[in-house]
Each structure stands twice: as structure tokens, then as C-alpha cells.
Design an enzyme around this catalytic site. Structure first.
Site, PDB file in Angstrom:
ATOM      1  N   TYR A 144      17.045 -23.954  -3.206  1.00 33.72           N
ATOM      2  CA  TYR A 144      16.195 -23.734  -4.375  1.00 33.72           C
ATOM      3  C   TYR A 144      16.971 -24.147  -5.606  1.00 33.72           C
ATOM      4  CZ  TYR A 144      13.489 -21.206  -7.943  1.00 33.72           C
ATOM      5  OH  TYR A 144      12.747 -20.863  -9.045  1.00 33.72           O
ATOM      6  N   ASP A 239      24.561 -27.857  -7.309  1.00 32.39           N
ATOM      7  CA  ASP A 239      23.871 -26.816  -8.058  1.00 32.39           C
ATOM      8  C   ASP A 239      24.631 -25.514  -7.817  1.00 32.39           C
ATOM      9  OD1 ASP A 239      22.287 -24.906  -9.165  1.00 32.39           O
ATOM     10  OD2 ASP A 239      20.443 -25.476  -8.110  1.00 32.39           O
ATOM     11  N   LYS A 267      23.016 -18.217 -14.279  1.00 27.98           N
ATOM     12  CA  LYS A 267      23.355 -16.862 -13.826  1.00 27.98           C
ATOM     13  C   LYS A 267      24.672 -16.344 -14.418  1.00 27.98           C
ATOM     14  CE  LYS A 267      20.090 -16.985 -10.116  1.00 27.98           C
ATOM     15  NZ  LYS A 267      19.680 -18.094  -9.295  1.00 27.98           N
TER      16      LYS A 267
HETATM   17  C1  LIG Z   1      18.525 -19.095  -9.598  1.00 28.04           C
HETATM   18  C2  LIG Z   1      18.776 -20.503  -9.268  1.00 28.04           C
HETATM   19  C3  LIG Z   1      18.232 -21.555 -10.012  1.00 28.04           C
HETATM   20  C4  LIG Z   1      17.243 -21.321 -11.120  1.00 28.04           C
HETATM   21  O1  LIG Z   1      17.778 -20.655 -12.191  1.00 28.04           O
HETATM   22  P1  LIG Z   1      16.778 -19.916 -13.228  1.00 28.04           P
HETATM   23  O2  LIG Z   1      17.683 -19.429 -14.308  1.00 28.04           O
HETATM   24  O3  LIG Z   1      16.102 -18.834 -12.445  1.00 28.04           O
HETATM   25  O4  LIG Z   1      15.817 -20.948 -13.696  1.00 28.04           O
HETATM   26  C5  LIG Z   1      18.621 -22.839  -9.721  1.00 28.04           C
HETATM   27  N1  LIG Z   1      19.473 -23.095  -8.721  1.00 28.04           N
HETATM   28  C6  LIG Z   1      20.007 -22.116  -7.966  1.00 28.04           C
HETATM   29  C7  LIG Z   1      20.975 -22.457  -6.890  1.00 28.04           C
HETATM   30  C8  LIG Z   1      19.664 -20.791  -8.196  1.00 28.04           C
HETATM   31  O5  LIG Z   1      20.167 -19.822  -7.420  1.00 28.04           O
END
Ligand SMILES: *Cc1c(COP(=O)(O)O)cnc(C)c1O
Length: 431
Positions: A144, A239, A267
Site C-alpha cells: 500500500y 516507500d 508517519k
Molecule cells: C501509511 C502509508 C502510506 C500512506 O500514508 P498517509 O499519510 O496515510 O497518506 C504510504 N505508504 C506506506 C508504506 C504506508 O504505510
């Protein structure tokens, strides 16, 4: 367990917000029941509006490496707020943040702050496409990356199948620019790049998958992703929105020793306030406006409150790294994972677990979980029952088996003991 206030609050919320929440998984659909509403948090504990207390392993979905209401972070935000909450002109805090990120993650030579992980991945893809002058993106099934249109795509049926959108509202022409292969499958990557490599701008991946539960990369997998993308002139985007400053201070790229071209962050970088970032080699990042032609902007980007919180959190993590923080997190995660698997064995329930740094994944599955196919075969009902039994015993886990568990620097031996005892009782109650 008293729930009446949360139940009332949820009913009230559902009449004015879709599903009663501002982000879907909060609604507890994967585990049944209705969500509890937060009143406040302190350290490793979250308190709901009915007065229940939980050891918190959700930690706001990952950002809270210092738990709730950390004194230094609160002080930094409060102090900044008294001087102003947003200026729309640069602050030195933004430069300090950039310098800190670059020092911690040497693959990043220049970085741009945004407001969420979604914004970070969306922008990174735009830059990768501009830099390579190619259109296609490869993502891995079950990873994701937030909700940009091009990333709301998982698997077609075959390796080189063009993606189909997972969500109504994503134009199929957009989804078609995203190709998917399974996680932890080197030969699928090799085949796809052999066929389409000259059109692929980037491979974007979670180096440790955290959105199909926590699933570790097999030995050699990340190095293979590095080699294959390099051979075809495509960019490798890690990511690290979840893994950054969490599986180790320098993220998965430090832990596994693989250097990506670009990195997305979120995060933990915001210390509990809304922040995302993307960065990479200077020659790539210089494509971003105003040094280059790729447009990306934000009214509140680099917001001083968010920078103050994030910077304080990162500085404290740097210090704690010297004191063995990530080794301790590794050990705690391992103890939770091992206890989960042992209790499953003792009670005749199929269990499997992964753990690395401040992340873990607990699965009701009869064998290893190495990719999305495995994760989607897990017993959702068993997890739902386990999740609610853990809540009853004062422990808050993610309300879906396909989400990771998180540890913070303020989870100590006392909380771990409480958690292991809660797990014993939860398994007993599963019968
Ligand atoms: C949480 C997450 C996102 C999205 O971040 P948001 O601040 O919720 O838009 C993207 N990539 C990864 C790996 C994530 O865990």
C-alpha cells in the site's frame, strides 16, 4: 468492558461522516463490532471515553515512536504554536529537518516536505516519470502506498497483465500504467522487466511490507530489486512511510543495506503531526520545481508545528539509537511473535508471525506468510476474535490482520509482560 459512550459516539458519527470515520480501517469492519473512541493517551497507553485503558500497539498507525503525549514533543509544539502556526515563507526549522533526514538516510541528498504519505508517493512517481521520460510504474501486490489513483491497483491475473483499478473512480487508463507482481518473487520481477523494462519509470515497493500485515523481504530480494531496476534504467523507490525510523533509524535501506534512488517518508517523520516527505539523489530531486520543471506544491508543507514535532522525535531517536533502542525493539517484537506462535501451537490454532525493529505481524495461517496471496488466506474470523479478546484484556492491536503492529520507545518490560499475559488469556478464550 464498558462501551456505551463509544457506541453512542459511533452512532452519532455515522450520520455525518461516511462510515463514521475519516479513514476506513478505523471503523473495525475487518474485526466486527464498533470502534472505541479515544479520550487521551499517555506513553504506551491509550484511554477511551468509557475509561478503559489499553497498551497501544496501533500507535496512530505507526507515527508514535515516542508513544502518546511525549513531554518533549508536546513542549516543542506548544513553544512553536505560541510563535505562530504557519507562515508561508521559509523557516530554518525546514532546513534543519532536511539536514536531519539526509544525515540519517544518506541515499537522500535532497528532500521535499509534504503533508502525508499519499502525497509523498504521488509526487515521487511524477518525478520518476519526468526523470526517466517513461510512463509505467511497477508495484507489488499487497503493498500500500496511500491512495493516488495509479497506486490503487494490486494484481492482474498474470505477471505482465495490465493493472485493473481496485477502487471505483480510478480511470482504467490510469490503472493501466501500473503493473503488478507478487512480493518476494524475484523471477516475476525479472520476467516483467525483460518484457517491459524500457517503458518502466520506477519500481515502487515497501522494502518491508507493512500493509498485508508485516511481511519481511526474503534474503536477496531487495538486492535483486536493486539490480533489476538498475539494469533497465528504471528508478527504485523505497516507500519507507512505515519502515523509516522504525525498523532501524535509517529505515529498511539501512537495515538491509540496499540503496534506492528515491525514498518516500511519512508517519514517524511527523512525530504524530501530519508530515510526508520524498527525497533521493540530487540530480533526480532537482527536477522538482522551482529548481526543475516538475510541479508539486503545498500551502502547509513544511508546517512549523509539524517540523517541530518531527524534528524533536527524530533527534530523540538518534540519541536512543546510541543507547540500543532498535536492538531492544527487535527483541520485544521477537518475544511477542514467538509467544503468539507458541500459544497457537499449545492451543492447536495455526499461527505465524514476523517481527523486525518496531514492527510485527501476527497471522492466523497454517504456514509461512511471504506475500499477499498467503496473507489473504489468513483466518479473518480467528483474528477478529483474538483482537476483541485482547481489547478485553487491555491491549489494542490493529483492527485488521492485514495491518502491522507497532512498538514505541516507551513500551517497556512492564507493558510487554502485560501483553504476554493478555495473549495467554485471549488464546484461552478463543475456545
Ligand atoms: C501509511 C502509508 C502510506 C500512506 O500514508 P498517509 O499519510 O496515510 O497518506 C504510504 N505508504 C506506506 C508504506 C504506508 O504505510
Amino acid at each position: 468492558m464498558e462501551k456505551s459512550k463509544s457506541e453512542r459516539a459511533y452512532r452519532r458519527a455515522t450520520s455525518v461522516m461516511p462510515g463514521g470515520v475519516n479513514s476506513p480501517v478505523r471503523a473495525f469492519k475487518a474485526v466486527g463490532g464498533t470502534p472505541f473512541f479515544a479520550d487521551h493517551g499517555q506513553g504506551a497507553y491509550l484511554y477511551d471515553i468509557d475509561g478503559n485503558r489499553y497498551v497501544d500497539y496501533l500507535l496512530s498507525w505507526g507515527p508514535l515512536m515516542w508513544g502518546h503525549a511525549n513531554e518533549q514533543i508536546v513542549a516543542a509544539v506548544t513553544k512553536m504554536a505560541a510563535r505562530g502556526t504557519s507562515f508561508g515563507v521559509p523557516t530554518e526549522l525546514e532546513t534543519e529537518m532536511a539536514e536531519t533526514v539526509i544525515e540519517i538516510m544518506p541515499s537522500i541528498e535532497k528532500v521535499r516536505m509534504v503533508n502525508s504519505g499519499t502525497e509523498a508517493t504521488m509526487s515521487a512517481l511524477r518525478v520518476a516519470r519526468a526523470y526517466t521520460q517513461r510512463a509505467l510504474i511497477v508495484k507489488l501486490e499487497g503493498c500500500y502506498h496511500g491512495h493516488p489513483d495509479a497506486l490503487l491497483v494490486k494484481a492482474g491475473s498474470g505477471v505482465a497483465t495490465f493493472g485493473l483499478p481496485d477502487s471505483p473512480g480510478v480511470p482504467s487508463d490510469v490503472a493501466k500504467t501500473t503493473l503488478t507482481v507478487p512480493y518476494n518473487d524475484i523471477s516475476a520481477l525479472e520476467e516483467l522487466f525483460a518484457k517491459r523494462g524500457q517503458d518502466i519509470a520506477a519500481l515502487i515497493m515497501e522494502p518491508v511490507a507493512g500493509n498485508m500485515g508485516c511481511v519481511l523481504p526474503q534474503a536477496g530480494y531487495l538486492a535483486a530489486a536493486r539490480r533489476i531496476t538498475q539494469e533497465h534504467g528504471s528508478l527504485l523507490i523505497f516507500d519507507e512511510v512505515m519502515t523509516g525510523f522504525r525498523v532501524s533509524l535509517g529505515g529498511a535501506q539501512e537495515k538491509y543495506g540496499v540503496v534506492p534512488d528515491m525514498t518516500t517518508l511519512g508517519k514517524v517523520i511527523g512525530g504524530g503531526l501530519p508530515v510526508g516527505a520524498y527525497g533521493g539523489r540530487a540530480e533526480i530531486m532537482d527536477f522538482v520545481a522551482p529548481s526543475g520543471p516538475v510541479y508539486q506544491a503545498g500551502t502547509l508543507s513544511g508546517n512549523p508545528l509539524a517540523m517541530a514535532a518531527g524534528l524533536t522525535s527524530l533527534r530523540m531517536l538518534k540519541q536512543a539509537t546510541q543507547e540500543g533502542l532498535y536492538e531492544r525493539l527487535d527483541a520485544y517484537g521477537k518475544r511477542i511473535a514467538e509467544a503468539f506462535v507458541a500459544l497457537g501451537g499449545a492451543h492447536g490454532v495455526n499461527t505465524y508471525a514476523h517481527a523486525v525493529g518496531g514492527m510485527f505481524g501476527l497471522f492466523f495461517h497454517d504456514g509461512p506468510v511471504e506475500n499477499y496471496q498467503d496473507a489473504s488466506e489468513c483466518d479473518a474470523k480467528a483474528y477478529g476474535a483474538f483482537f476483541h479478546a485482547m481489547l478485553e484484556n487491555g491491549v489494542s492491536l490493529a483492527p485488521s490482520q492485514l495491518e502491522a503492529g507497532f512498538l514505541s520507545a516507551v513500551h517497556q518490560e512492564a507493558e510487554l509482560e502485560l501483553t504476554l499475559r493478555a495473549m495467554e488469556r485471549a488464546f484461552e478464550s478463543l475456545h
